[in-house]
Design an enzyme around this catalytic site. Structure first.
Site, PDB file in Angstrom:
ATOM      1  N   HIS A  24       0.868  -1.184   0.000  1.00  0.00           N
ATOM      2  CA  HIS A  24       0.000   0.000   0.000  1.00  0.00           C
ATOM      3  C   HIS A  24       0.903   1.232   0.000  1.00  0.00           C
ATOM      4  O   HIS A  24       2.144   1.110  -0.028  1.00  0.00           O
ATOM      5  CB  HIS A  24      -0.942  -0.032   1.206  1.00  0.00           C
ATOM      6  CG  HIS A  24      -0.246  -0.311   2.513  1.00  0.00           C
ATOM      7  ND1 HIS A  24       0.654   0.566   3.079  1.00  0.00           N
ATOM      8  CD2 HIS A  24      -0.288  -1.381   3.345  1.00  0.00           C
ATOM      9  CE1 HIS A  24       1.108   0.065   4.209  1.00  0.00           C
ATOM     10  NE2 HIS A  24       0.562  -1.126   4.394  1.00  0.00           N
ATOM     11  N   HIS A  57       3.965   1.345   2.352  1.00  0.00           N
ATOM     12  CA  HIS A  57       5.172   0.665   1.854  1.00  0.00           C
ATOM     13  C   HIS A  57       5.864   1.533   0.797  1.00  0.00           C
ATOM     14  O   HIS A  57       7.083   1.666   0.782  1.00  0.00           O
ATOM     15  CB  HIS A  57       4.807  -0.667   1.183  1.00  0.00           C
ATOM     16  CG  HIS A  57       4.228  -1.696   2.116  1.00  0.00           C
ATOM     17  ND1 HIS A  57       2.937  -2.157   1.989  1.00  0.00           N
ATOM     18  CD2 HIS A  57       4.759  -2.359   3.166  1.00  0.00           C
ATOM     19  CE1 HIS A  57       2.707  -3.071   2.913  1.00  0.00           C
ATOM     20  NE2 HIS A  57       3.791  -3.220   3.647  1.00  0.00           N
ATOM     21  N   GLN A  67       7.722 -15.638  11.974  1.00  0.00           N
ATOM     22  CA  GLN A  67       7.307 -14.546  12.850  1.00  0.00           C
ATOM     23  C   GLN A  67       5.815 -14.571  13.166  1.00  0.00           C
ATOM     24  O   GLN A  67       5.316 -13.701  13.874  1.00  0.00           O
ATOM     25  CB  GLN A  67       7.712 -13.190  12.267  1.00  0.00           C
ATOM     26  CG  GLN A  67       6.910 -12.747  11.061  1.00  0.00           C
ATOM     27  CD  GLN A  67       7.502 -11.492  10.445  1.00  0.00           C
ATOM     28  OE1 GLN A  67       8.578 -11.516   9.856  1.00  0.00           O
ATOM     29  NE2 GLN A  67       6.807 -10.374  10.586  1.00  0.00           N
ATOM     30  N   GLY A 103       9.060   1.298   8.829  1.00  0.00           N
ATOM     31  CA  GLY A 103       7.989   2.215   9.196  1.00  0.00           C
ATOM     32  C   GLY A 103       7.771   2.289  10.698  1.00  0.00           C
ATOM     33  O   GLY A 103       7.801   1.258  11.384  1.00  0.00           O
ATOM     34  N   ASP A 111       5.289  -0.006  12.821  1.00  0.00           N
ATOM     35  CA  ASP A 111       5.708  -1.149  13.629  1.00  0.00           C
ATOM     36  C   ASP A 111       6.755  -0.664  14.632  1.00  0.00           C
ATOM     37  O   ASP A 111       7.950  -0.955  14.514  1.00  0.00           O
ATOM     38  CB  ASP A 111       6.237  -2.264  12.721  1.00  0.00           C
ATOM     39  CG  ASP A 111       5.139  -2.806  11.826  1.00  0.00           C
ATOM     40  OD1 ASP A 111       4.459  -3.749  12.237  1.00  0.00           O
ATOM     41  OD2 ASP A 111       4.933  -2.257  10.727  1.00  0.00           O
ATOM     42  N   GLN A 124       9.014  -3.099  16.478  1.00  0.00           N
ATOM     43  CA  GLN A 124       9.882  -3.776  15.501  1.00  0.00           C
ATOM     44  C   GLN A 124      11.098  -2.894  15.163  1.00  0.00           C
ATOM     45  O   GLN A 124      12.216  -3.392  15.023  1.00  0.00           O
ATOM     46  CB  GLN A 124       9.083  -4.087  14.239  1.00  0.00           C
ATOM     47  CG  GLN A 124       9.895  -4.674  13.122  1.00  0.00           C
ATOM     48  CD  GLN A 124       9.026  -5.173  11.984  1.00  0.00           C
ATOM     49  OE1 GLN A 124       8.552  -6.301  12.009  1.00  0.00           O
ATOM     50  NE2 GLN A 124       8.805  -4.334  10.992  1.00  0.00           N
ATOM     51  N   SER A 127      -2.418  -0.601   6.419  1.00  0.00           N
ATOM     52  CA  SER A 127      -1.892  -1.906   6.809  1.00  0.00           C
ATOM     53  C   SER A 127      -2.381  -2.948   5.814  1.00  0.00           C
ATOM     54  O   SER A 127      -3.521  -2.865   5.331  1.00  0.00           O
ATOM     55  CB  SER A 127      -2.400  -2.274   8.211  1.00  0.00           C
ATOM     56  OG  SER A 127      -2.208  -3.649   8.455  1.00  0.00           O
ATOM     57  N   ARG A 170      -3.211  -5.837   6.493  1.00  0.00           N
ATOM     58  CA  ARG A 170      -4.317  -6.566   7.117  1.00  0.00           C
ATOM     59  C   ARG A 170      -5.652  -5.845   6.951  1.00  0.00           C
ATOM     60  O   ARG A 170      -6.705  -6.468   7.119  1.00  0.00           O
ATOM     61  CB  ARG A 170      -4.022  -6.833   8.596  1.00  0.00           C
ATOM     62  CG  ARG A 170      -2.946  -7.902   8.810  1.00  0.00           C
ATOM     63  CD  ARG A 170      -2.760  -8.226  10.280  1.00  0.00           C
ATOM     64  NE  ARG A 170      -1.821  -9.324  10.500  1.00  0.00           N
ATOM     65  CZ  ARG A 170      -0.502  -9.169  10.596  1.00  0.00           C
ATOM     66  NH1 ARG A 170       0.042  -7.961  10.485  1.00  0.00           N
ATOM     67  NH2 ARG A 170       0.286 -10.220  10.795  1.00  0.00           N
TER      68      ARG A 170
END
Ligand code: AMP
Length: 285
Positions: free
Chosen positions: A34, A37, A61, A149, A152, A155, A187, A189
């Site tokens: 998207h 990214h 993961q 990004g 996250d 992360q 996202s 998701r």
């Protein structure tokens, strides 16, 4: 754009580029791309000479097998978008290519207390899997700069630590979270939400804006408590909604000490009707 599925082809191509003096920027992803990214790709293009993107849905993961099975895959569209954005190289390996010796961990990464709070507490093993795949990818691509990004949040801190403990010598560039016009963090998701669920998902970013707007109007505990209750009332299971601040060593101060800067509100919640778990965060001071 070059597309490589094999490690040795990728390494050969990049070693020539490196000899030509090109600085390599790397954007690792799990695909279903998207604008968020693509903003990392743009940042990499602005700051380096050759941009490598990887698409790999990393099995190690995912602590929840159903989440792995349902992870959206839109590879044809991803390739079109990467080409249009001027990506130089796409690395698209298979699981066998990345894990020829099986999925068992080859080493344990010492991420310290970062690993067991927030996402770590709710997704056991997740950050070891992230460390494993990013370590492998960094060894292959050997980028000058790695673009990730802030979406996250934890992360980024984990990878920052991975780079330090393994002395990988790559610069981590953290890019801001891109949002839909109504505030929902972009996202992959989100693709799993139907229109009603998509509308409901908006309450996650609203909870963060609520905290930001009301920060001085009560204790951190009261404000986050109100935001959690609001989310629960809108049909969410809230894994956590908390305040954290970053310590000088890159660890998180959790729960945050009042008055600390920078202070972030971080949230993970499952939209119950879709069973999709979403995360978001926002700097609130
Ligand atoms: P993913 O494909 O979800 O693993 O994400 C790949 C990279 O894109 C990670 O560094 C993410 O933090 C970043 N990313 C995901 N969503 C966004 C967003 N909305 N804005 C900016 N970066 C993002």
């Amino acid at each position: 754009m070059y597309l490589f599925k094999r490690k040795d082809d990728l390494e050969r191509h990049l070693s020539i580029a490196r000899k030509e003096g090109k600085r390599i920027g790397f954007v690792p992803t799990m695909g279903a791309l998207h604008q968020g990214h693509l903003s990392l790709i743009s940042a990499a293009k602005e700051n380096t000479d050759l941009v490598v993107c990887s698409i790999f849905v990393n099995p190690t993961q995912f602590n929840d097998p159903a989440d792995f099975e349902k992870y959206p895959i839109t590879i044809d569209q991803d390739i079109l978008q990467l080409t249009a954005t001027g990506t130089d190289v796409l690395f698209l390996p298979s699981v066998q290519e990345m894990y020829p010796n099986g999925l068992a961990p080859e080493m344990h990464y010492d991420f310290g207390p970062l690993e067991t709070v927030l996402e770590g507490a709710h997704r056991p093993g997740h950050f070891q899997g992230v460390g494993q795949v990013v370590h492998k990818l960094l060894n292959l691509v050997r980028p000058d700069k790695l673009f990730m990004g802030q979406k996250d949040f934890q992360q980024c801190l984990i990878i920052n630590r991975l780079i330090k403990i393994l002395n990988l010598g790559v610069e981590l560039v953290i890019c801001p979270t891109l949002r839909e016009q109504d505030g929902l963090a972009m996202s992959s998701r989100n693709l799993r939400l139907n229109p009603t669920e998509r509308q409901n998902a908006l309450h996650i970013s609203r909870a963060l804006y609520y905290i930001k707007d009301n920060l001085t109007k009560g204790s951190l505990k009261e404000i986050t408590g109100d935001a959690i209750n609001e989310l629960k009332g809108k049909g969410f299971d809230v894994d956590y909604l908390d305040m954290v601040s970053i310590l000088p060593d890159g660890n998180v101060d959790f729960p945050a000490t009042p008055g600390k800067e920078p202070l972030f509100a971080v949230v993970a919640a499952r939209e119950i009707s879709s069973n999709v778990r979403l995360i978001d965060n926002m700097r609130v001071n």
